[in-house]
Write a protein that holds these residues in place. Structure first.
Motif, PDB file in Angstrom:
ATOM      1  N   SER A 270     -29.121  18.528  -5.692  1.00  0.00           N
ATOM      2  CA  SER A 270     -28.826  17.114  -5.910  1.00  0.00           C
ATOM      3  C   SER A 270     -29.555  16.240  -4.893  1.00  0.00           C
ATOM      4  N   ARG A 271     -29.554  16.664  -3.625  1.00  0.00           N
ATOM      5  CA  ARG A 271     -30.264  15.904  -2.585  1.00  0.00           C
ATOM      6  C   ARG A 271     -31.744  15.779  -2.927  1.00  0.00           C
ATOM      7  N   ASP A 272     -32.337  16.873  -3.398  1.00  0.00           N
ATOM      8  CA  ASP A 272     -33.757  16.848  -3.757  1.00  0.00           C
ATOM      9  C   ASP A 272     -34.011  15.905  -4.932  1.00  0.00           C
TER      10      ASP A 272
ATOM     11  N   GLU B  13     -30.263   6.065  -0.987  1.00  0.00           N
ATOM     12  CA  GLU B  13     -30.356   6.653   0.356  1.00  0.00           C
ATOM     13  C   GLU B  13     -28.974   7.064   0.869  1.00  0.00           C
ATOM     14  N   GLU B  14     -27.935   6.278   0.566  1.00  0.00           N
ATOM     15  CA  GLU B  14     -26.568   6.654   0.942  1.00  0.00           C
ATOM     16  C   GLU B  14     -26.179   7.959   0.265  1.00  0.00           C
ATOM     17  N   CYS B  15     -26.515   8.084  -1.003  1.00  0.00           N
ATOM     18  CA  CYS B  15     -26.194   9.305  -1.745  1.00  0.00           C
ATOM     19  C   CYS B  15     -26.961  10.499  -1.186  1.00  0.00           C
ATOM     20  N   GLU B  16     -28.205  10.282  -0.825  1.00  0.00           N
ATOM     21  CA  GLU B  16     -29.006  11.364  -0.238  1.00  0.00           C
ATOM     22  C   GLU B  16     -28.383  11.828   1.075  1.00  0.00           C
ATOM     23  N   ARG B  17     -27.961  10.864   1.921  1.00  0.00           N
ATOM     24  CA  ARG B  17     -27.315  11.213   3.180  1.00  0.00           C
ATOM     25  C   ARG B  17     -26.015  11.991   2.932  1.00  0.00           C
TER      26      ARG B  17
END
Length: 179
Positions: free
Chosen positions: A160-162, A121-125
């Motif tokens: 990347s987010r996806d 979740e940190e990486c997604e943010r």
């Protein structure tokens, strides 16, 4: 006559003797945007490496985060080259705020408060923030080569987010795909 965006040009339109055509001067705003994106890309590289270290060795999630960190490293190289080509000096390192955040991720991992899901979740943010930063930058008055690079960065951050969002969904469901 020459502007801050051009090589030294003579009245007949030719480039002044001794001018390096590989260096295209640009204004301070463009260099500021490029250096901001460089710092952000370094933050991304360092952040993804830090998060990857908190995941089990050999896991597909760790491999995915290390791969994205490597992509950010390549972006940093490209931005630094572009900054130099436009007559600027690349910024050194990332931002202090991001360094503090990486330490927090590491501390949470050391005390066992980091789950696979919280790391992802940190990486997604982070990718969401990178995407927004790129989209804001692309709206500024920038040379075409800079706009093209930023558009590619925004697309890579979105992809990347996806991908990370899918990993988050898998972590939430214990690896089962959602129906």
């Amino acid at each position: 006559m020459a502007t801050s965006n051009d090589l030294p040009v003579l009245a007949d339109g030719s480039v002044a003797a001794g001018a390096n055509p590989a260096v295209m001067r640009c204004d301070d705003e463009t260099l500021e945007v490029l250096n901001d994106l460089l710092e952000n890309a370094r933050n991304g590289e360092y952040g993804f490496r830090t998060c990857a270290k908190e995941l089990p060795a050999g896991s597909s999630q760790r491999q995915a985060l290390n791969q994205r960190a490597s992509q950010y490293h390549e972006v940093c190289d490209g931005l630094a080259q572009l900054i130099r080509r436009h007559g600027g000096l690349p910024a050194e390192g990332g931002t202090t705020g991001a360094a503090i955040h990486r330490r927090w991720v590491h501390v949470k991992g050391a005390i066992g408060a980091n789950s696979e899901l919280s790391i992802l979740e940190e990486c997604e943010r982070g990718e969401e923030a990178a995407m927004v930063r790129c989209l804001q930058a692309i709206e500024r008055n920038l040379p075409p080569d800079v706009r093209d690079l930023i558009a590619r960065q925004a697309a890579a951050a979105q992809e990347s987010r996806d991908r990370i969002r899918t990993l988050c969904d898998q972590a939430r469901t214990g690896g089962r795909s959602k129906a």
